[in-house]
Design a protein around this motif. Structure first.
Motif, PDB file in Angstrom:
ATOM      1  N   ASN A  38       0.797  -1.236   0.000  1.00 55.25           N
ATOM      2  CA  ASN A  38       0.000   0.000   0.000  1.00 55.25           C
ATOM      3  C   ASN A  38       0.828   1.283   0.000  1.00 55.25           C
ATOM      4  OD1 ASN A  38      -2.257  -1.629   0.071  1.00 55.25           O
ATOM      5  ND2 ASN A  38      -2.642  -1.350   2.246  1.00 55.25           N
ATOM      6  N   ILE A  39       2.151   1.186   0.047  1.00 51.20           N
ATOM      7  CA  ILE A  39       2.958   2.403   0.103  1.00 51.20           C
ATOM      8  C   ILE A  39       3.004   3.101  -1.251  1.00 51.20           C
ATOM      9  CG2 ILE A  39       5.249   1.514  -0.510  1.00 51.20           C
ATOM     10  CD1 ILE A  39       4.320   3.829   2.469  1.00 51.20           C
ATOM     11  N   PHE A  40       2.486   2.427  -2.284  1.00 52.26           N
ATOM     12  CA  PHE A  40       2.497   2.994  -3.629  1.00 52.26           C
ATOM     13  C   PHE A  40       1.784   4.334  -3.697  1.00 52.26           C
ATOM     14  CE2 PHE A  40      -1.364   0.566  -3.247  1.00 52.26           C
ATOM     15  CZ  PHE A  40      -2.317   1.337  -3.885  1.00 52.26           C
ATOM     16  N   LEU A  41       0.671   4.495  -2.955  1.00 51.68           N
ATOM     17  CA  LEU A  41      -0.080   5.754  -3.059  1.00 51.68           C
ATOM     18  C   LEU A  41       0.666   6.878  -2.344  1.00 51.68           C
ATOM     19  CD1 LEU A  41      -1.938   6.763  -0.372  1.00 51.68           C
ATOM     20  CD2 LEU A  41      -2.991   4.556  -0.827  1.00 51.68           C
ATOM     21  N   SER A  42       1.464   6.527  -1.322  1.00 46.67           N
ATOM     22  CA  SER A  42       2.311   7.539  -0.690  1.00 46.67           C
ATOM     23  C   SER A  42       3.349   8.038  -1.687  1.00 46.67           C
ATOM     24  CB  SER A  42       3.018   6.949   0.539  1.00 46.67           C
ATOM     25  OG  SER A  42       2.083   6.473   1.473  1.00 46.67           O
ATOM     26  N   PHE A 130       7.771   2.920  10.132  1.00 45.19           N
ATOM     27  CA  PHE A 130       8.943   3.224   9.315  1.00 45.19           C
ATOM     28  C   PHE A 130       8.551   3.990   8.054  1.00 45.19           C
ATOM     29  CE2 PHE A 130      11.443  -0.759  10.891  1.00 45.19           C
ATOM     30  CZ  PHE A 130      11.567  -0.151  12.128  1.00 45.19           C
ATOM     31  N   TRP A 131       7.329   3.748   7.586  1.00 45.82           N
ATOM     32  CA  TRP A 131       6.839   4.364   6.346  1.00 45.82           C
ATOM     33  C   TRP A 131       5.731   5.366   6.670  1.00 45.82           C
ATOM     34  CZ3 TRP A 131       9.076   2.944   1.736  1.00 45.82           C
ATOM     35  CH2 TRP A 131       9.819   1.758   1.731  1.00 45.82           C
ATOM     36  N   PRO A 132       5.636   6.446   5.908  1.00 44.51           N
ATOM     37  CA  PRO A 132       4.531   7.391   6.138  1.00 44.51           C
ATOM     38  C   PRO A 132       3.192   6.784   5.720  1.00 44.51           C
ATOM     39  CG  PRO A 132       5.830   8.054   4.218  1.00 44.51           C
ATOM     40  CD  PRO A 132       6.546   6.904   4.845  1.00 44.51           C
ATOM     41  N   TRP A 133       2.171   7.084   6.501  1.00 46.92           N
ATOM     42  CA  TRP A 133       0.812   6.617   6.202  1.00 46.92           C
ATOM     43  C   TRP A 133      -0.160   7.650   6.740  1.00 46.92           C
ATOM     44  CZ3 TRP A 133      -0.903   3.750   2.666  1.00 46.92           C
ATOM     45  CH2 TRP A 133      -2.196   3.209   2.706  1.00 46.92           C
ATOM     46  N   ASN A 135      -3.065   7.587   8.094  1.00 46.23           N
ATOM     47  CA  ASN A 135      -3.700   7.335   9.384  1.00 46.23           C
ATOM     48  C   ASN A 135      -2.741   7.575  10.555  1.00 46.23           C
ATOM     49  OD1 ASN A 135      -6.266   6.734   8.492  1.00 46.23           O
ATOM     50  ND2 ASN A 135      -5.839   4.564   8.217  1.00 46.23           N
ATOM     51  N   HIS A 136      -1.460   7.672  10.270  1.00 45.86           N
ATOM     52  CA  HIS A 136      -0.481   8.029  11.293  1.00 45.86           C
ATOM     53  C   HIS A 136      -0.191   9.527  11.259  1.00 45.86           C
ATOM     54  CE1 HIS A 136       3.740   8.571  12.778  1.00 45.86           C
ATOM     55  NE2 HIS A 136       3.270   7.852  13.756  1.00 45.86           N
ATOM     56  N   THR A 137       0.009  10.075  10.069  1.00 46.02           N
ATOM     57  CA  THR A 137       0.345  11.501   9.942  1.00 46.02           C
ATOM     58  C   THR A 137      -0.760  12.390  10.491  1.00 46.02           C
ATOM     59  OG1 THR A 137       1.669  10.995   7.974  1.00 46.02           O
ATOM     60  CG2 THR A 137       1.071  13.300   8.324  1.00 46.02           C
ATOM     61  N   VAL A 138      -2.015  11.988  10.331  1.00 41.10           N
ATOM     62  CA  VAL A 138      -3.122  12.786  10.867  1.00 41.10           C
ATOM     63  C   VAL A 138      -2.979  12.962  12.374  1.00 41.10           C
ATOM     64  CG1 VAL A 138      -4.642  10.773  11.129  1.00 41.10           C
ATOM     65  CG2 VAL A 138      -5.640  13.034  10.925  1.00 41.10           C
ATOM     66  N   ILE A 139      -2.495  11.939  13.067  1.00 42.04           N
ATOM     67  CA  ILE A 139      -2.316  12.019  14.515  1.00 42.04           C
ATOM     68  C   ILE A 139      -1.101  12.864  14.862  1.00 42.04           C
ATOM     69  CG2 ILE A 139      -1.993  10.677  16.632  1.00 42.04           C
ATOM     70  CD1 ILE A 139      -4.720  10.339  15.228  1.00 42.04           C
ATOM     71  N   VAL A 140      -0.057  12.804  14.043  1.00 41.29           N
ATOM     72  CA  VAL A 140       1.141  13.611  14.302  1.00 41.29           C
ATOM     73  C   VAL A 140       0.806  15.097  14.231  1.00 41.29           C
ATOM     74  CG1 VAL A 140       3.456  14.180  13.477  1.00 41.29           C
ATOM     75  CG2 VAL A 140       2.690  11.800  13.486  1.00 41.29           C
ATOM     76  N   ASP A 312      -3.769  -1.288  14.107  1.00 41.74           N
ATOM     77  CA  ASP A 312      -3.182  -0.700  15.325  1.00 41.74           C
ATOM     78  C   ASP A 312      -2.871   0.782  15.162  1.00 41.74           C
ATOM     79  OD1 ASP A 312      -1.148  -0.940  13.530  1.00 41.74           O
ATOM     80  OD2 ASP A 312       0.258  -1.950  14.867  1.00 41.74           O
ATOM     81  N   ASN A 313      -3.576   1.448  14.241  1.00 42.61           N
ATOM     82  CA  ASN A 313      -3.235   2.862  13.989  1.00 42.61           C
ATOM     83  C   ASN A 313      -3.688   3.786  15.113  1.00 42.61           C
ATOM     84  OD1 ASN A 313      -5.800   4.603  13.113  1.00 42.61           O
ATOM     85  ND2 ASN A 313      -6.115   2.530  12.355  1.00 42.61           N
ATOM     86  N   ASN A 314      -4.480   3.272  16.074  1.00 43.29           N
ATOM     87  CA  ASN A 314      -4.999   4.138  17.146  1.00 43.29           C
ATOM     88  C   ASN A 314      -4.312   3.906  18.484  1.00 43.29           C
ATOM     89  OD1 ASN A 314      -6.006   1.597  17.757  1.00 43.29           O
ATOM     90  ND2 ASN A 314      -7.962   2.360  18.508  1.00 43.29           N
ATOM     91  N   ILE A 315      -3.192   3.177  18.505  1.00 48.36           N
ATOM     92  CA  ILE A 315      -2.624   2.776  19.803  1.00 48.36           C
ATOM     93  C   ILE A 315      -1.830   3.888  20.492  1.00 48.36           C
ATOM     94  CG2 ILE A 315      -2.566   0.326  19.221  1.00 48.36           C
ATOM     95  CD1 ILE A 315       0.412   0.621  18.684  1.00 48.36           C
ATOM     96  N   PHE A 316      -1.879   5.082  19.957  1.00 49.44           N
ATOM     97  CA  PHE A 316      -1.270   6.207  20.665  1.00 49.44           C
ATOM     98  C   PHE A 316      -1.969   6.463  22.003  1.00 49.44           C
ATOM     99  CE2 PHE A 316      -4.535   7.699  17.792  1.00 49.44           C
ATOM    100  CZ  PHE A 316      -5.280   8.577  18.564  1.00 49.44           C
TER     101      PHE A 316
END
Length: 546
Positions: A38-42, A130-133, A135-140, A312-316
Motif C-alpha cells: 500500500n505504500i504505492f499511493l504515498s 517506518f513508512w509514512p501513512w 492514518n499516522h500523519t493525521v495524529i502527528v 493498530d493505527n490508534n494505539i497512541f
C-alpha cells in the motif's frame, strides 16, 4: 544533597527523552526493507506534488493533501526513490515524539513519569511506523496542534501566536484525514473552552476559531475552482460514509479491551483522588490532563472503526492513559518516579509489556539456545502440539529468502520477490518501453508506481484522474467508466494491472474485465504481497489489428 541529586536526575531524564526520540526515529536510515504493501499511493502522491501538480486539478483524492507535503519536500531534496519515504518518516516521527513530550511538559507531568511515557510512546507508536501513512500523519499533526495549545495555556495565555499555530496544525490534521482531524479539532475546542471558562476570558477561543477558519479558507478557496467538492465531499453520493454509531458501539462493547480497562482505572483514580465534583476542577493541570486523556480514548474508540487499516493505527492512546494513571498513582501512593530505583522498575515493566518490539530480533538466537518441539522428517511418530493441532493449507507466500533487490534506482534498499523483480525487468526490456520513452501511454493500475520514473512515461493528469484506484474509496463508478472507454478506444499502449481477488475492488474488477475483452495479456508475475492479500500483476497491450 538529595535536592541536588534530584536536579541532576531530572536534567538527565530530559536528555534521555530527546535521545530516545531521536535514536528510535533514525534507526530505519541504516537498514533495508521488504516492499511495503500500500505504500504505492504515498509514493505517487508525493511524486505528483514534487513535480508541481496541483491536487484536485491534476488528480483527485478523497482526502486533503497535507499527508503528502512532507514526503514531497523530501522528494525534491533527496530524489524520488521509494526509500526517500522512509527518510521523510524519520522527520515525522521526530515531530511526533517532540510534540508528545511537549504536551506532558505543559501538563506538569513528573519528569520520571514523562520519561516512561515518552519511551512507551516511541515503542508502541512511533517506532513501528517506518513508512509514512495518512492514518499516522493525521495524529502527528494533531499532536503538534495539542502541543501548541497546551503550551499557550501553560504560559498563562500570554503568547497568542501559539493559539494560531495550534489552529494551523489542527487544520493540517483535518486536511490529512477528515475523521482524525475533526476529532482533533473537537478536543482542542474542548480544552480551550475549559481554559476560557476558568479564566472568564473568551477571547482565546475566538482567536483560535478565527485562525482555524482563516487558514481553512486560505487553503481551500483556491481549490474550489477545480473538482474539490466532488473528491472531498466524503459521506455523500457517490461516496459512502464510514461513520456508524452502531459499529462504533459494537466495536467498543465487543472488543476495545485496553480502552475499557483504562477508562475503568481512570474512573477509580478519580473516585479515590477527588472527594467531590468541585475538587475535580481545582487543579487546572489535572483537569486538563483528564480531559485530554478522556478525549484521546474516545478518539481511539472511533478511529478503530472509521480508520480500520492498519488495525493498530490508534494505539497512541496507551501513552496518554499510562501517563495519566502513573501521575495519579504517584500522588496517591507518594511514588517518586524521579528516583532511579523506581524509574528502573518502570522501564523494566515497559520492556516486559512491549517485549514483542525487540523479541522478534532475538527470536532466532533464542530458538537455538532453547529449542522448541520439532518432528524429524525421518520419524513416523505423530506429534500433536500447539503448532500442529490444526492442519493449515500450504502457504502460497514466496519465502523472504527468495526476495531480492531490483538494482533500479527507484527501489534502492527495497527488496521484493525475485519473480516480481524479474517481471519488472521484462517490462523494462520491452521494445516499446525502450524505443518510446516519454511518449508511451501507460495505465499503471498496480502498486509499482515508481515505474513512472524507471520507464519515463507521463502520468495522466486531470480533475477526473484518481490518485489511486480503490473503487468506492479513492475512485468511483464515474472514473471506472471513463477508464473502460479509454481501453475500448485503445488509448493505452501498455496497461499494468494488479489483480488482488481477496480485496474488494482494490483495483476495479470491472476495468480488468474490460481489459480481458479488448486487450491481450502478454505477461504476468506475482505482486509484492504476502498473506491473504496476494495478487498478480498482469501486463496488457492492445490486440493486434488484422
Amino acid at each position: 544533597m538529595d535536592e541536588l541529586k534530584t536536579g541532576k536526575h531530572i536534567r538527565l531524564y530530559a536528555k534521555l527523552e530527546l535521545a530516545i526520540i531521536l535514536l528510535l526515529a533514525i534507526i530505519p536510515l541504516f537498514t533495508s526493507f521488504p516492499y511495503r504493501v500500500n505504500i504505492f499511493l504515498s509514493w505517487e502522491g508525493a511524486y505528483r506534488l514534487s513535480q508541481g501538480q496541483v491536487p484536485y486539478r491534476d488528480f483527485g483524492m478523497p482526502l486533503g493533501y497535507m499527508y503528502w507535503v512532507i514526503p514531497a519536500v523530501f522528494f525534491k531534496v533527496f530524489g524520488t526513490q521509494m526509500i526517500t519515504l522512509v527518510k521523510a518518516q524519520v522527520l515525522i516521527n521526530i515531530i511526533s515524539g517532540f510534540a508528545f513530550r511537549s504536551i506532558l511538559k505543559s501538563l506538569n507531568v513528573q519528569p520520571g513519569v514523562r520519561l516512561l511515557s515518552v519511551i512507551l510512546y516511541c515503542l508502541s507508536y512511533s517506532f513501528f511506523n517506518f513508512w509514512p501513512w495518512y492514518n499516522h500523519t493525521v495524529i502527528v499533526y494533531e499532536m503538534a496542534g495539542l502541543a501548541f495549545l497546551l503550551h499557550y495555556i501553560a504560559k498563562g495565555g500570554k503568547q497568542w501566536i501559539f493559539l494560531s499555530l495550534s489552529a494551523l496544525f489542527t487544520f493540517f490534521s483535518f486536511f490529512t484525514k477528515q475523521d482524525g482531524g475533526g476529532l482533533a479539532l473537537l478536543i482542542c475546542l474542548f480544552l480551550l473552552a475549559y481554559d476560557c471558562y476558568t479564566n472568564k476570558k473568551w477571547k482565546p477561543l475566538l482567536i483560535f476559531s478565527l485562525s482555524y477558519m482563516v487558514i481553512a479558507l486560505v487553503i481551500i478557496l483556491p481549490l474550489t475552482r477545480y473538482n474539490f467538492g466532488y473528491w472531498f465531499n466524503h459521506g455523500q453520493p457517490p461516496h459512502t460514509s464510514r461513520i456508524s454509531l452502531f459499529e462504533i458501539a459494537d466495536e467498543f462493547f465487543m472488543n476495545s479491551q485496553w480502552i475499557k480497562f483504562y477508562l475503568f482505572i481512570i474512573l477509580l483514580l478519580i473516585l479515590i483522588n477527588f472527594k467531590t465534583t468541585k475538587e475535580l476542577f481545582v487543579n487546572k493541570s489535572d483537569t486538563l490532563f483528564l480531559m485530554i486523556t478522556f478525549g484521546v480514548l474516545v478518539e481511539a474508540a472511533i478511529l478503530q472503526v472509521t480508520s480500520y487499516t492498519p488495525p493498530d493505527n490508534n494505539i497512541f492512546f496507551h501513552s496518554f492513559a499510562i501517563a495519566f494513571i502513573l501521575s495519579q498513582l504517584s500522588k496517591h501512593l507518594h511514588l517518586d518516579f524521579n528516583k532511579p530505583r523506581i524509574l528502573t522498575v518502570g522501564c523494566l515493566g515497559l520492556s516486559l509489556w512491549w517485549s514483542g518490539v525487540f523479541w522478534k530480533y532475538f527470536q532466532r538466537i533464542a530458538e537455538r539456545v532453547i529449542p522448541g518441539t520439532s518432528v524429524s522428517q525421518n520419524s513416523t511418530e505423530n506429534i500433536v502440539n500447539r503448532k500442529t493441532y490444526i492442519i493449515h493449507p500450504p502457504a502460497n507466500d514466496i519465502p523472504e529468502s527468495e526476495w531480492t533487490f531490483t538494482g533500479l534506482s527507484s527501489f534502492k534498499k527495497i527488496y521484493m520477490p525475485k519473480a516480481t523483480a524479474q517481471g519488472i525487468q521484462r517490462i523494462l526490456n520491452m521494445d516499446m518501453v525502450k524505443t518510446r520513452k516519454g511518449s508511451l501511454k501507460v495505465l499503471n493500475m498496480s502498486e509499482l508506481t515508481p515505474l513512472a520514473v524507471e520507464m519515463g512515461y507521463q502520468l495522466e493528469k486531470g480533475p477526473e484522474i484518481p490518485l489511486w484506484y480503490h473503487l468506492g474509496v479513492a475512485m468511483f463508478n464515474k472514473q471506472a467508466v471513463q477508464y473502460e472507454n479509454k481501453i475500448k478506444a485503445n488509448e493505452y499502449d501498455l496497461v499494468i494491472f494488479e489483480y488482488v481477488p481477496t480485496l474488494n475492488n482494490f483495483y476495479p474488477f470491472r476495468v480488468r474485465d474490460t481489459l480481458i475483452n479488448y486487450y491481450q495479456k502478454i505477461d504476468s508475475f506475482p505482486a509484492p504481497r504476502r498473506g491473504d492479500t496476494q495478487g498478480t500483476i498482469e501486463i496488457f497491450t492492445p490486440k493486434p489489428i488484422h
